[in-house]
Design an enzyme around this catalytic site. Structure first.
Site, PDB file in Angstrom:
ATOM      1  CG  ASN A   1      29.471  41.949  43.040  1.00 45.94           C
ATOM      2  OD1 ASN A   1      30.080  41.038  42.487  1.00 45.94           O
ATOM      3  ND2 ASN A   1      29.291  42.001  44.347  1.00 45.94           N
ATOM      4  CG  HIS A  16      34.722  40.782  44.330  1.00 47.34           C
ATOM      5  ND1 HIS A  16      34.087  40.492  43.143  1.00 47.34           N
ATOM      6  CD2 HIS A  16      33.744  40.923  45.266  1.00 47.34           C
ATOM      7  CE1 HIS A  16      32.783  40.442  43.349  1.00 47.34           C
ATOM      8  NE2 HIS A  16      32.551  40.711  44.622  1.00 47.34           N
ATOM      9  CB  CYS A  52      32.303  37.530  45.406  1.00 45.16           C
ATOM     10  SG  CYS A  52      30.566  37.991  45.229  1.00 45.16           S
TER      11      CYS A  52
END
Length: 328
Positions: free
Chosen positions: A285, A255, A122
């Site tokens: 996500n 993020h 990520c």
């Protein structure tokens, strides 16, 4: 003459299939797994996500985002001399050949520009931007395409409600170019391999067969605790490097993993939540794609304007984390 790298184009792409929490609740209920929209939203802030079609790979999503970024930048694909792709879900196992090479071909680029994948989960987009910035400042490359592209729906275990409700598919891209005008102001990257086990896909291939698991595994509380701890610290490091204060940040683009982590980071930096770009509610996500996706949306809807200072930061499996401060 001081050389900088500057963002001149942003782009994004979301697969057509949108999956709401209610859709997932019904799917899981058929398996005897209990969940609800309220349960998912209260823990993550997520209300919907997108899933790629069976025939779509990370490269297909990345190409669509790249074309949008190139159009905004006013560049033809053959003007690129480097492509960096951040992805944990590459087209081929082991990223071999790299998704960046596949995207180069799909964009019709014939100038033999360099192409490489970056793997920091990520945090991958932040890592890729920092690398691109260094390549440009060194004079080695002039126009760099940076892409985050993910099809996380392919590695989700839909018997595990703790992970399958959190992730989605998508891609985001930026075009960086050499400039005498300040662009990327500072960047800082970190990793701590001692936490490799808290977020991973613990499988490998031996003799043509899978050993271990090809599904994402996550220790949610451990990831949450570590993320909250490191995100504020790395943002402060970057601000110190740029000799700026948090008050000079126009937009925070973290993020997009969990709204509670995101809100905590903003509060620790003393930033009003109105200065944070939030897409996690509609995208889930999307790992390395989440930051460039959010950036492109905020650029195109007029929130992020030329001259704005944008803090982008992420955490990911590895455990990795980092931040980049950019002047648009």
């Amino acid at each position: 003459m001081t050389l900088y790298s500057k963002i001149i184009g942003t782009g994004s792409y979301l697969p057509q299939r949108r999956v709401t929490n209610q859709d997932l609740t019904e799917q899981l209920a058929a398996k005897g797994i209990e969940t609800s929209d309220e349960w998912i939203v209260s823990r993550s802030g997520i209300r919907a996500r997108h899933y790629a079609a069976p025939e779509q790979n990370a490269s297909d999503l990345g190409v669509a985002a790249a074309r949008n970024a190139l159009q905004m930048a006013g560049l033809q694909a053959d003007a690129l001399d480097l492509i960096i792709v951040a992805s944990s879900t590459p087209d081929f196992f082991g990223s071999f050949p790299s998704t960046a090479c596949i995207i180069q071909n799909k964009l019709g680029i014939t100038n033999h520009c360099a192409a490489v994948d970056v793997q920091a989960v990520c945090s991958g987009f932040v890592y890729a931007v920092a690398a691109a910035d260094s390549f440009i400042k060194s004079g080695m490359h002039k126009n760099v395409l940076v892409i985050g592209a993910e099809v996380f729906s392919r590695i989700l275990n839909f018997d595990d409600r703790g992970t399958c409700v959190l992730f989605g598919d998508g891609a985001g891209a930026i075009v960086l170019t050499a400039s005498t005008e300040p662009g990327i102001l500072a960047a800082k990257l970190h990793a701590d391999g001692s936490h490799a086990n808290i977020l991973s896909v613990p499988g490998s291939v031996a003799g043509g067969a899978l050993a271990g698991s090809a599904f994402l595994h996550m220790d949610g509380p451990a990831v949450f605790k570590l993320a909250v701890s490191v995100l504020e610290k790395v943002a402060v490091e970057v601000l110190e490097q740029a000799q700026m204060s948090a008050a000079q940040i126009d937009w925070l683009i973290p993020h997009q993993a969990n709204i509670r982590i995101m809100n905590s980071t903003a509060r620790k930096l003393g930033l009003p939540l109105e200065k944070m770009v939030v897409t996690v509610d509609q995208h889930g996500n999307t790992s390395a794609a989440s930051i460039p996706l959010a950036l492109d949306i905020a650029v195109r809807d007029g929130r992020v304007k030329k001259g704005d200072n944008v803090m982008m930061e992420g955490v990911g499996g590895g455990f990795t984390w980092g931040a980049v401060l950019a002047r648009m």
